[in-house]
Design an enzyme around this catalytic site. Structure first.
Site, PDB file in Angstrom:
ATOM      1  N   ASP A  18       0.817  -1.214   0.000  1.00 49.09           N
ATOM      2  CA  ASP A  18       0.000   0.000   0.000  1.00 49.09           C
ATOM      3  C   ASP A  18       0.851   1.264   0.000  1.00 49.09           C
ATOM      4  O   ASP A  18       0.704   2.134  -0.870  1.00 49.09           O
ATOM      5  CB  ASP A  18      -0.938   0.010   1.217  1.00 49.09           C
ATOM      6  N   ARG A  99      -1.173   0.777  16.870  1.00 53.34           N
ATOM      7  CA  ARG A  99      -1.695   1.896  16.093  1.00 53.34           C
ATOM      8  C   ARG A  99      -1.794   3.207  16.868  1.00 53.34           C
ATOM      9  O   ARG A  99      -1.447   4.263  16.323  1.00 53.34           O
ATOM     10  CB  ARG A  99      -3.049   1.536  15.481  1.00 53.34           C
ATOM     11  N   ASP A 128      -7.774  -0.408  10.945  1.00 57.76           N
ATOM     12  CA  ASP A 128      -6.636   0.483  11.197  1.00 57.76           C
ATOM     13  C   ASP A 128      -6.914   1.927  10.809  1.00 57.76           C
ATOM     14  O   ASP A 128      -6.368   2.855  11.405  1.00 57.76           O
ATOM     15  CB  ASP A 128      -5.392  -0.029  10.469  1.00 57.76           C
ATOM     16  N   SER A 180      -1.886 -10.226   3.108  1.00 55.35           N
ATOM     17  CA  SER A 180      -1.801  -8.977   3.862  1.00 55.35           C
ATOM     18  C   SER A 180      -1.262  -9.324   5.246  1.00 55.35           C
ATOM     19  O   SER A 180      -1.881 -10.087   5.990  1.00 55.35           O
ATOM     20  CB  SER A 180      -3.185  -8.328   3.972  1.00 55.35           C
TER      21      SER A 180
END
Length: 407
Positions: A18, A99, A128, A180
């Protein structure tokens, strides 16, 4: 803020699929804005190799690599473990609790750099995006946030690879290994490809990186002893270890014994169900040892109430609600209940199993004399008759009333 007003963007950069394509995409779609990449080192190890060279080559003006491993363990992992925070009974929150820390650091760099916006590579289907953005809002409530997955025409990871190939962006994956993944000091997650069908058994021999399956673990058990002080692990087999070293060592031991492999379908915050495989060998050991020690260090009412707190704590963290008054209040409760969670726990690790092998604490509430089936002078068994009469009085009265009304 209009696109033309954005001159400098801070990008949460991992070097994965990404974020690898986001740098050129930002420059193409935001008037050749300056892109400052920020990578948070929370234990990805080799994933950080060559990251600066790659970021600069694809258009970033610079790359910050922030060593957050100690802060990650001390301020996020251990507080969650002390709370016994788990999501939906099994997920040990490996992605979730990294995060808020990363989001806070993105804001710090953005303010330092005088940036106009912060960008992340999270998809519009995932958790996320919420976690990052709530953390950003907590420290820079008016900061514009760019989320390319909500803007661009790319619809899949295959199309992302097409974009990367057309822009000569090097990738470490290919279409066949395009899981992923999220890796840090605590865990490794796997999603996508064949895992998207819950009927498919994971190809563990292909995907596992932190350990082996229980079938391939040793045929003899491994014994370990963990020492805790106020809910925090401080020593392994008598050797004092800091947080980072503790997690790494237990990952090695747990992985070798097939510990901590989870295959689950979870309920994402955005409403859908998602299937993933998680590797958390060291964390699984720590959670189990901590929970066992609490059984002798906490009284019944506190222990039972804390189970509800643990579930709520896990939900708050999973849902990106770390920087909230409720989470802070629950942490204060957890800290108070941890004041006596001190002692040693011995475990037997065998082919994916964690088997209790003994524990002790200077604050133990377990009394062998009182609990013994042998003769003792501390407990008068005749006292139980009066207790049962009073405890059962509502049941007795209800039965008497039922008997009268049925006549």
């Amino acid at each position: 803020m209009k696109k033309e007003d954005i001159k400098k963007v801070i990008l949460a950069y991992s070097g994965g699929l990404d974020t690898s394509i986001i740098i050129p995409w930002l420059k193409e779609n935001y008037n050749n804005c300056e892109v400052v990449a920020v990578s948070a080192d929370v234990g990805q190890e080799s994933e950080l190799d060559g990251l600066e060279e790659k970021a600069i080559a694809t258009g970033a003006s610079k790359l910050y690599i922030l060593d957050l491993k100690d802060e990650f363990v001390e301020d996020y992992i251990y507080p969650c473990m002390k709370a016994n925070a788990v999501y939906e009974g099994v997920y040990l929150l490996g992605t979730a609790f990294a995060r808020p820390l990363i989001g806070q650091k993105l804001v710090e760099i953005a303010l330092k750099e005088g940036a106009d916006a912060i960008c992340h590579g999270c998809t519009g289907k995932g958790n996320d995006q919420v976690r990052f953005e709530l953390a950003i809002k907590a420290f820079a409530p008016d900061m514009p946030i760019i989320a390319p997955w909500r803007e661009w025409d790319i619809k899949s990871r295959d199309e992302e690879i097409d974009y990367a190939e057309s822009h000569n962006i090097p990738l470490k994956i290919n279409r066949e290994t395009n899981y992923s993944k999220d890796k840090n000091l605590w865990h490794l997650s796997h999603e996508g490809l064949d895992l998207e069908d819950p009927m498919n058994e994971p190809m563990y021999d292909k995907i596992l990186e932190m350990g082996v399956t229980p079938e391939k673990a040793p045929d003899t058990p491994t014994y370990i002893t963990l020492t805790f002080e106020k809910g925090i692990p401080v020593a392994l087999n008598g050797e004092k270890l800091g947080g980072q070293a503790m997690v790494k060592k237990l990952n090695e031991i747990g992985g070798a014994n097939g510990i901590g492999i989870i295959d689950m379908v979870e309920n994402r915050l955005v409403g859908m169900k998602s299937r993933g495989v998680y590797e958390t060998p060291g964390g699984t050991i720590l959670y189990k040892a901590h929970e066992l020690l609490e059984t002798i260090c906490l009284d019944k009412a506190t222990q039972h109430y804390k189970q509800g707190v643990a579930q709520k704590f896990g939900e708050l963290l999973y849902d990106g609600q770390w920087f909230t008054p409720l989470r802070e209040a629950l942490s204060a409760f957890v800290d108070k209940t941890s004041e006596t969670v001190t002692g040693e726990v011995k475990l037997k690790l065998y082919k994916g199993n964690i088997i209790p092998a003994g524990m002790n604490s200077p604050y133990t509430l377990y009394s062998e004399q009182i609990a013994s089936f042998g003769e003792d002078d501390s407990y008068d068994q005749n006292d139980s008759a009066g207790f049962i009469n009073l405890y059962g009085l509502p049941i007795k009265v209800k039965a008497q009333m039922d008997a009268k009304t049925k006549k």
